[in-house]
Design a protein around this motif. Structure first.
Motif, PDB file in Angstrom:
ATOM      1  N   THR A 153     -44.346  23.593  15.851  1.00  0.00           N
ATOM      2  CA  THR A 153     -45.250  23.534  14.705  1.00  0.00           C
ATOM      3  C   THR A 153     -45.897  22.158  14.591  1.00  0.00           C
ATOM      4  O   THR A 153     -47.088  22.031  14.278  1.00  0.00           O
ATOM      5  CB  THR A 153     -44.480  23.856  13.408  1.00  0.00           C
ATOM      6  OG1 THR A 153     -43.650  24.982  13.640  1.00  0.00           O
ATOM      7  CG2 THR A 153     -45.437  24.168  12.277  1.00  0.00           C
ATOM      8  N   CYS A 154     -45.106  21.123  14.865  1.00  0.00           N
ATOM      9  CA  CYS A 154     -45.649  19.765  14.757  1.00  0.00           C
ATOM     10  C   CYS A 154     -46.767  19.551  15.770  1.00  0.00           C
ATOM     11  O   CYS A 154     -47.811  18.989  15.449  1.00  0.00           O
ATOM     12  CB  CYS A 154     -44.548  18.731  14.932  1.00  0.00           C
ATOM     13  SG  CYS A 154     -43.491  19.001  16.360  1.00  0.00           S
ATOM     14  N   GLN A 155     -46.549  20.021  16.980  1.00  0.00           N
ATOM     15  CA  GLN A 155     -47.575  19.827  18.003  1.00  0.00           C
ATOM     16  C   GLN A 155     -48.866  20.559  17.637  1.00  0.00           C
ATOM     17  O   GLN A 155     -49.961  20.026  17.814  1.00  0.00           O
ATOM     18  CB  GLN A 155     -47.071  20.303  19.363  1.00  0.00           C
ATOM     19  CG  GLN A 155     -48.155  20.227  20.422  1.00  0.00           C
ATOM     20  CD  GLN A 155     -47.612  20.361  21.824  1.00  0.00           C
ATOM     21  OE1 GLN A 155     -46.526  19.892  22.129  1.00  0.00           O
ATOM     22  NE2 GLN A 155     -48.362  20.986  22.694  1.00  0.00           N
TER      23      GLN A 155
ATOM     24  N   CYS B 205     -46.736  14.999  10.366  1.00  0.00           N
ATOM     25  CA  CYS B 205     -45.782  16.041  10.772  1.00  0.00           C
ATOM     26  C   CYS B 205     -44.756  16.339   9.676  1.00  0.00           C
ATOM     27  O   CYS B 205     -44.135  17.401   9.677  1.00  0.00           O
ATOM     28  CB  CYS B 205     -45.098  15.672  12.087  1.00  0.00           C
ATOM     29  SG  CYS B 205     -44.773  13.924  12.299  1.00  0.00           S
ATOM     30  N   GLN B 206     -44.577  15.419   8.732  1.00  0.00           N
ATOM     31  CA  GLN B 206     -43.649  15.683   7.621  1.00  0.00           C
ATOM     32  C   GLN B 206     -44.053  16.929   6.833  1.00  0.00           C
ATOM     33  O   GLN B 206     -43.226  17.565   6.199  1.00  0.00           O
ATOM     34  CB  GLN B 206     -43.610  14.492   6.652  1.00  0.00           C
ATOM     35  CG  GLN B 206     -43.035  13.222   7.257  1.00  0.00           C
ATOM     36  CD  GLN B 206     -43.171  12.027   6.311  1.00  0.00           C
ATOM     37  OE1 GLN B 206     -42.269  11.726   5.559  1.00  0.00           O
ATOM     38  NE2 GLN B 206     -44.316  11.368   6.342  1.00  0.00           N
ATOM     39  N   ALA B 207     -45.336  17.270   6.882  1.00  0.00           N
ATOM     40  CA  ALA B 207     -45.808  18.418   6.098  1.00  0.00           C
ATOM     41  C   ALA B 207     -45.396  19.737   6.722  1.00  0.00           C
ATOM     42  O   ALA B 207     -45.349  20.747   6.036  1.00  0.00           O
ATOM     43  CB  ALA B 207     -47.330  18.373   5.946  1.00  0.00           C
ATOM     44  N   VAL B 208     -45.112  19.753   8.018  1.00  0.00           N
ATOM     45  CA  VAL B 208     -44.924  21.048   8.683  1.00  0.00           C
ATOM     46  C   VAL B 208     -43.547  21.267   9.310  1.00  0.00           C
ATOM     47  O   VAL B 208     -43.191  22.405   9.613  1.00  0.00           O
ATOM     48  CB  VAL B 208     -46.002  21.278   9.775  1.00  0.00           C
ATOM     49  CG1 VAL B 208     -47.396  21.337   9.146  1.00  0.00           C
ATOM     50  CG2 VAL B 208     -45.945  20.212  10.858  1.00  0.00           C
TER      51      VAL B 208
ATOM     52  N   THR C 282     -40.709  14.790  13.642  1.00  0.00           N
ATOM     53  CA  THR C 282     -41.248  14.376  14.929  1.00  0.00           C
ATOM     54  C   THR C 282     -41.461  12.868  15.036  1.00  0.00           C
ATOM     55  O   THR C 282     -41.041  12.242  15.991  1.00  0.00           O
ATOM     56  CB  THR C 282     -42.612  15.067  15.166  1.00  0.00           C
ATOM     57  OG1 THR C 282     -42.548  16.357  14.596  1.00  0.00           O
ATOM     58  CG2 THR C 282     -42.919  15.143  16.626  1.00  0.00           C
ATOM     59  N   ARG C 283     -42.122  12.298  14.023  1.00  0.00           N
ATOM     60  CA  ARG C 283     -42.421  10.862  14.077  1.00  0.00           C
ATOM     61  C   ARG C 283     -41.143  10.056  14.311  1.00  0.00           C
ATOM     62  O   ARG C 283     -41.132   9.128  15.132  1.00  0.00           O
ATOM     63  CB  ARG C 283     -43.110  10.430  12.772  1.00  0.00           C
ATOM     64  CG  ARG C 283     -43.381   8.935  12.707  1.00  0.00           C
ATOM     65  CD  ARG C 283     -44.224   8.523  11.502  1.00  0.00           C
ATOM     66  NE  ARG C 283     -43.561   8.704  10.222  1.00  0.00           N
ATOM     67  CZ  ARG C 283     -44.023   8.228   9.069  1.00  0.00           C
ATOM     68  NH1 ARG C 283     -45.162   7.552   9.035  1.00  0.00           N
ATOM     69  NH2 ARG C 283     -43.368   8.431   7.945  1.00  0.00           N
ATOM     70  N   GLY C 284     -40.081  10.426  13.616  1.00  0.00           N
ATOM     71  CA  GLY C 284     -38.819   9.714  13.767  1.00  0.00           C
ATOM     72  C   GLY C 284     -38.235   9.878  15.160  1.00  0.00           C
ATOM     73  O   GLY C 284     -37.776   8.918  15.777  1.00  0.00           O
ATOM     74  N   LYS C 285     -38.273  11.099  15.656  1.00  0.00           N
ATOM     75  CA  LYS C 285     -37.706  11.347  16.987  1.00  0.00           C
ATOM     76  C   LYS C 285     -38.480  10.576  18.048  1.00  0.00           C
ATOM     77  O   LYS C 285     -37.896   9.998  18.965  1.00  0.00           O
ATOM     78  CB  LYS C 285     -37.748  12.841  17.300  1.00  0.00           C
ATOM     79  CG  LYS C 285     -36.820  13.658  16.406  1.00  0.00           C
ATOM     80  CD  LYS C 285     -36.766  15.092  16.896  1.00  0.00           C
ATOM     81  CE  LYS C 285     -35.701  15.891  16.183  1.00  0.00           C
ATOM     82  NZ  LYS C 285     -36.154  16.497  14.943  1.00  0.00           N
ATOM     83  N   LEU C 286     -39.803  10.574  17.915  1.00  0.00           N
ATOM     84  CA  LEU C 286     -40.614   9.849  18.904  1.00  0.00           C
ATOM     85  C   LEU C 286     -40.334   8.352  18.811  1.00  0.00           C
ATOM     86  O   LEU C 286     -40.263   7.649  19.824  1.00  0.00           O
ATOM     87  CB  LEU C 286     -42.107  10.138  18.702  1.00  0.00           C
ATOM     88  CG  LEU C 286     -42.525  11.606  18.905  1.00  0.00           C
ATOM     89  CD1 LEU C 286     -44.019  11.773  18.647  1.00  0.00           C
ATOM     90  CD2 LEU C 286     -42.177  12.107  20.297  1.00  0.00           C
ATOM     91  N   ALA C 287     -40.150   7.866  17.585  1.00  0.00           N
ATOM     92  CA  ALA C 287     -39.845   6.439  17.415  1.00  0.00           C
ATOM     93  C   ALA C 287     -38.500   6.113  18.057  1.00  0.00           C
ATOM     94  O   ALA C 287     -38.321   5.042  18.642  1.00  0.00           O
ATOM     95  CB  ALA C 287     -39.836   6.073  15.933  1.00  0.00           C
TER      96      ALA C 287
END
Ligand SMILES: Cc1cc2nc3c(=O)[nH]c(=O)nc-3n(C[C@H](O)[C@H](O)[C@H](O)COP(=O)(O)OP(=O)(O)OC[C@H]3O[C@@H](n4cnc5c(N)ncnc54)[C@H](O)[C@@H]3O)c2cc1C
Ligand code: SF4
Ligand code: SF4
Ligand code: SF4
Lengths: 458, 430
Positions: free
Chosen positions: B77-79, B27-30, B44-49
């Motif tokens: 966009t991440c989804q 997700c860092q790419a988008v 996203t990854r950070g928020k989910l963590a």
């Protein structure tokens, strides 16, 4: 962490680039490996070379464990920090300093994203081949520190084959220079080679000199299905015996084929036991010859179906199947453990058989795909980490996968690195003496043991 | 306020969705926010963590997590690009509802959501007053608009170059409609949406004109409420449920084949979020599902249902198109609006990163204007580099933000809704 030390870091990198809140630290406690997270005490983000060097020195002065982090996509726990340690981010160091088309090299800072670099190089009419699946986000520093591979490994090699030199910071804050901008260089120890795959345990990269090459003029892709893994593997061997080195030569097992087909509905035959994805590239005339020969070889070895891509769209469809492998598998279960045990090419059928046995023995779902050309398989275990009983079986299965790969003359990791995840298996592949040698070397270069403790040598 | 343990229990309910994130970091790419800040807590990854950390009681600073959670455009966009298929938008919206339950809504938001938004008549009266006395009611109008539409640019603050409230909103120009199907044999309902009603009534007028010309019957109920996304994205579930229920009641009074909107955000909300996020009266479920299935973006309807086709360039200028996140990411609608531009006789110029978020994101724009401006400024540059004279898009909220951004750069590029271009071209032919 005590505030006076935080202030010292802030003096080096600026207030905005020091993160100490619980939330900010929590998000640097993990990477893409399926391992427990560990919170760092502080996160810093140097934006220039000098600040990076001073940061390393300050960590050493205070004896603080230091973990460098690129995009945090490694699959072996290489960026999970040590308790009480400092995470140093490289995404503020993301400049491409030079692309020299004449002498065909480039100089980059470690935080440059792989795909961005490859695109800039392509814009200059040249080619940077290493293409890990994570290239849209992974950093070149992370690629070098893990010696990342990719789909083009067979013909073009892996990251290490493109590293000409590295300037790195030692723990005392001295900038160490290694390698050069020339194809040939024998000045002193090959420290560049030592830094590759060092996973942040021996030095912190400041600048990297990378080799770039002319791109192939033409390419052709095809997809071949087989009734057995054995037939597919023999085809691989026969292609290479015919002195053809495809740029890419990928394999998928039946479980992966079915999963990809259920996901994309692109018309893959769900009953095929194995699928090969092949691309040859080079001079147009040579590509035409080789493609023809590869087709013949596939047929001779019992390919039940063969699709040759005639245009860019068809080529894309071929590779879409490969790109879909991991996402399609990952969607099946909550946890996805991606391994990368690697065996000599000829041992692929034996390894696939072993994986079948292991999945039955431990009642686990394992999909396997990977780089058939170089024996680098990706057995992907689909599971749910929250299910304790199943997770115990997963751990046993992983042990067994490594044991089998080593028995077949292979290695623990083809490209994902050792990190925390595989440190305990190192002795199986090497021996006590080797690990002692590693540790002695490390204790001289990093006497306080601050550089990414726990990784590789445990 | 409940205690942290109770909060953790609530987040545990998201556990099944949270575990499907494999922490791959793609997700860092988008993520447009991450592209600006490079901070893991923004991606996203950070928020989910962080949510996972709260669920497993590894974290104590719930307010800190809430802050990070709100640094998000909800652009989806991440989804749309997540290899593991994580239901990110569901997680974020549910998490915001849990957070609102825990911390409560701010006084202003409470007044706006419960007092005004859930009461469309009052909303109309107040914004009507705002339009007449823009200068006098500055602060008030700002508060009101800033959080009344999730994607509503706060028009009167700082150095924003804003679109003012329209002198006459659409519901005053066309109070209601119920015309029979004409030559096309098709009848639609039209959901106006607040930004079009109150800031860009000309977009609504253009849509109605085109439909009339095409022989499409239109049902426009006298009463309409906001689609509910501002409430939902602030975690205000009860108001969301109320708004959906009102709309369902008013729209099911008519009979029609399709429900059209010319607001990308409304389309996505009705189509995707009404069926999934509504927690009100279960008796309405079937009607909601039916409405959602009938819902279409206006360009999608004109191209896919009525068969509008590209026409030779007719000198209406060089036009570039910005893909609103809510059409592209959730619904995959990218081709039809481009076809409409070409049907309107525009010379089409594709811009770089056409599908990247403009940075508006409603209350995000209000709370994090600097970040929003940075993201938007890149969008503006890409628009300028395309060489177009007109920027067309399909969402009024994007129109607001992009107008602001282009105006800061003194670009001299007009901002139009796709349907306005098409209506103009029909007028010229007409
Ligand atoms: C979906 C997915 C697909 C993948 N596909 C592949 C693949 O095809 N091939 C492959 O080889 N790998 C693959 N990987 C693994 C991973 O992406 C690679 O290992 C990559 O090189 C890591 O880059 P990074 O920037 O994320 O590094 P990080 O994960 O941030 O760091 C990796 C290691 O490098 C060290 N490091 C980073 N920067 C520096 C520096 N400046 N100085 C010293 N040490 C440093 C870190 O300390 C750490 O030990 C994949 C991962 C994912 C999630
Ligand atoms: S891309 Fe999806 S699975 Fe990967 S880290 Fe982001 S949210 Fe998680
Ligand atoms: S919704 Fe948009 S802004 Fe929010 S995390 Fe996903 S990509 Fe980033
Ligand atoms: S999405 Fe449309 S209706 Fe909903 S709040 Fe925004 S403008 Fe109003």
């Amino acid at each position: 962490m005590n505030t006076s030390i935080i202030k010292e870091f802030a003096a080096i990198v600026g207030d905005d680039n020091v993160m100490s809140s619980e939330t900010d630290r929590h998000v640097y406690s993990y990477d893409a490996a399926v391992l427990d997270s560990v919170m760092p005490a502080l996160v810093v983000r140097p934006e220039n070379s000098e600040a990076l060097g001073k940061t390393v020195k300050l960590c050493n002065d205070h004896g603080l464990p230091l973990t460098v982090r690129g995009a945090g996509t490694n699959l072996s726990g290489g960026t999970i920090p040590h308790p009480g340690g400092v995470v140093v981010l490289t995404n503020g160091l993301n400049r491409i300093l030079e692309i020299n088309a004449e002498d065909m090299y480039a100089v980059v800072e470690p935080g440059v994203v792989t795909a961005k670099f490859a695109a800039e190089v392509a814009a200059c009419g040249l080619f940077y081949p290493p293409d890990p699946g994570s290239q849209a986000v992974s950093t070149l520093g992370g690629n070098v520190a893990e010696n990342a591979g990719g789909l083009r490994g067979l013909k073009y090699g892996v990251t290490k084959d493109y590293v000409m030199g590295i300037d790195f910071w030692d723990v005392n804050g001295n900038l160490i220079k290694s390698g050069s901008r020339t194809v040939k260089c024998v000045s002193g120890y090959n420290l560049t080679g030592l830094m590759v795959a060092s996973e942040g345990t021996l030095g912190v990269f400041d600048k990297i000199i990378l080799k770039i090459i002319p791109p192939p003029k033409a390419s052709r892709s095809m997809m071949a299905m087989f009734n057995s893994m054995q037939a597919a593997s023999e085809t691989v061997a026969a292609i290479i015996a015919a002195k053809i080195v495809p740029a890419t030569l990928e394999i998928m097992d039946n479980f992966t084929i079915r999963t990809v087909e259920n996901f994309r509905h692109a018309g893959l035959p769900k009953n095929a036991a194995a699928l090969l994805l092949i691309e040859v590239d080079g001079h147009p005339a040579q590509v035409a010859d080789e493609a023809e020969l590869v087709e013949q070889i596939c047929k001779q070895h019992g390919a039940t179906e063969l699709k040759v891509a005639r245009d860019a769209a068809e080529r894309d469809a071929v590779w879409q199947a490969r790109r879909d492998a991991l996402p399609a598998l990952a969607k099946l279960r909550p946890t996805c453990v991606l391994e990368d045990a690697t065996v000599p090419r000829s041992k692929i059928p034996a390894m696939i058989k072993a994986l079948d046995d292991i999945s039955k023995k431990y009642q686990l779902t394992i999909g396997t795909f990977g780089h058939a050309g170089d024996g680098n398989l990706h057995p992907t275990i689909l599971t749910d980490r929250r299910d304790e009983k199943e997770w115990q079986r997963v751990e046993k299965a992983i042990d067994e996968i490594f044991n089998r790969a080593l028995e077949l003359g292979g290695t623990l990791s083809g490209e994902h690195g050792i990190g925390l995840a595989k440190a305990k298996y190192m002795v199986l592949e090497t021996n006590r003496g080797t690990l002692d040698y590693f540790r002695r070397m490390k204790s001289v270069l990093d006497p306080k043991g601050i550089l990414n403790p726990g990784k590789i040598i445990g | 306020m409940a205690d942290l343990h109770q909060l953790a229990q609530m987040f545990k309910e998201l556990d099944d969705q949270l575990v499907s994130c494999m922490r791959c970091g793609m997700c860092q790419a988008v993520c447009p926010v991450f592209a600006q800040t490079g901070r893991e807590a923004d991606v996203t990854r950070g928020k989910l963590a962080l949510l996972d950390g709260l669920a497993h009681e590894m974290l104590k600073d719930a307010a800190g997590v809430n802050d990070k959670l709100n640094r998000c455009l909800l652009c989806g966009t991440c989804q749309a690009n997540c290899p593991s298929g994580v239901k990110i938008m569901d997680i974020f919206l549910k998490a915001r509802a849990i957070m609102t339950g825990y911390f409560g809504l701010s006084k202003t938001k409470k007044a706006i959501f419960r007092g005004m938004l859930a009461n469309p008549r009052l909303f109309n009266v107040l914004t009507g007053m705002g339009a007449t006395f823009q200068g006098l009611f500055t602060k008030k109008v700002d508060d009101m608009l800033g959080s009344s539409c999730a994607r509503f640019n706060s028009p009167l603050v700082g150095d924003r170059h804003f679109n003012t409230l329209a002198a006459t909103p659409l519901h005053k120009i066309v109070p209601e409609l119920d015309s029979p199907a004409g030559a096309s044999g098709v009848k639609v309902a039209f959901f106006t949406g607040c930004v079009i009603d109150k800031v860009f009534p000309q977009v609504g007028e253009a849509a109605l004109k085109v439909l009339e010309q095409k022989g499409v019957g239109v049902f426009l109920p006298a009463k309409q409420a906001c689609c509910g996304i501002p409430a939902l994205s602030s975690g205000e579930q009860a108001t969301f449920d109320k708004l959906v229920a009102m709309n369902v009641q008013w729209f099911t009074a008519g009979s029609f084949d399709y429900l059209l909107t010319s607001c990308a955000t409304c389309t996505a909300t009705i189509k995707e979020l009404w069926p999934r996020m509504f927690k009100g009266d279960p008796a309405l479920t079937a009607a909601i599902k039916e409405l959602a299935e009938k819902t279409m973006d206006i360009s999608q309807f004109l191209v896919d249902v009525l068969g509008v086709k590209e026409a030779p360039a007719a000198g209406c200028g060089k036009v570039t198109y910005h893909d609103p996140c809510h059409l592209k990411n959730g619904l995959g609608i990218t081709a039809q609006p481009r076809t409409m531009i070409k049907a309107a006789g525009g010379t089409f110029k594709e811009m770089r990163e056409a599908g990247t978020c403009c940075g508006c994101g409603g209350s995000f724009n209000v709370a994090h204007y600097d970040l929003s401006k940075k993201i938007g400024s890149r969008k503006a540059q890409n628009i300028m580099d395309s060489g177009a004279d007109i920027l067309a898009t399909s969402c009024p909220a994007c129109m607001l933000h992009i107008t602001d951004m282009l105006s800061h750069k003194k670009a001299g590029i007009k901002v139009k809704h796709v349907i306005e271009l098409y209506a103009d071209s029909l007028k010229k032919q007409g």
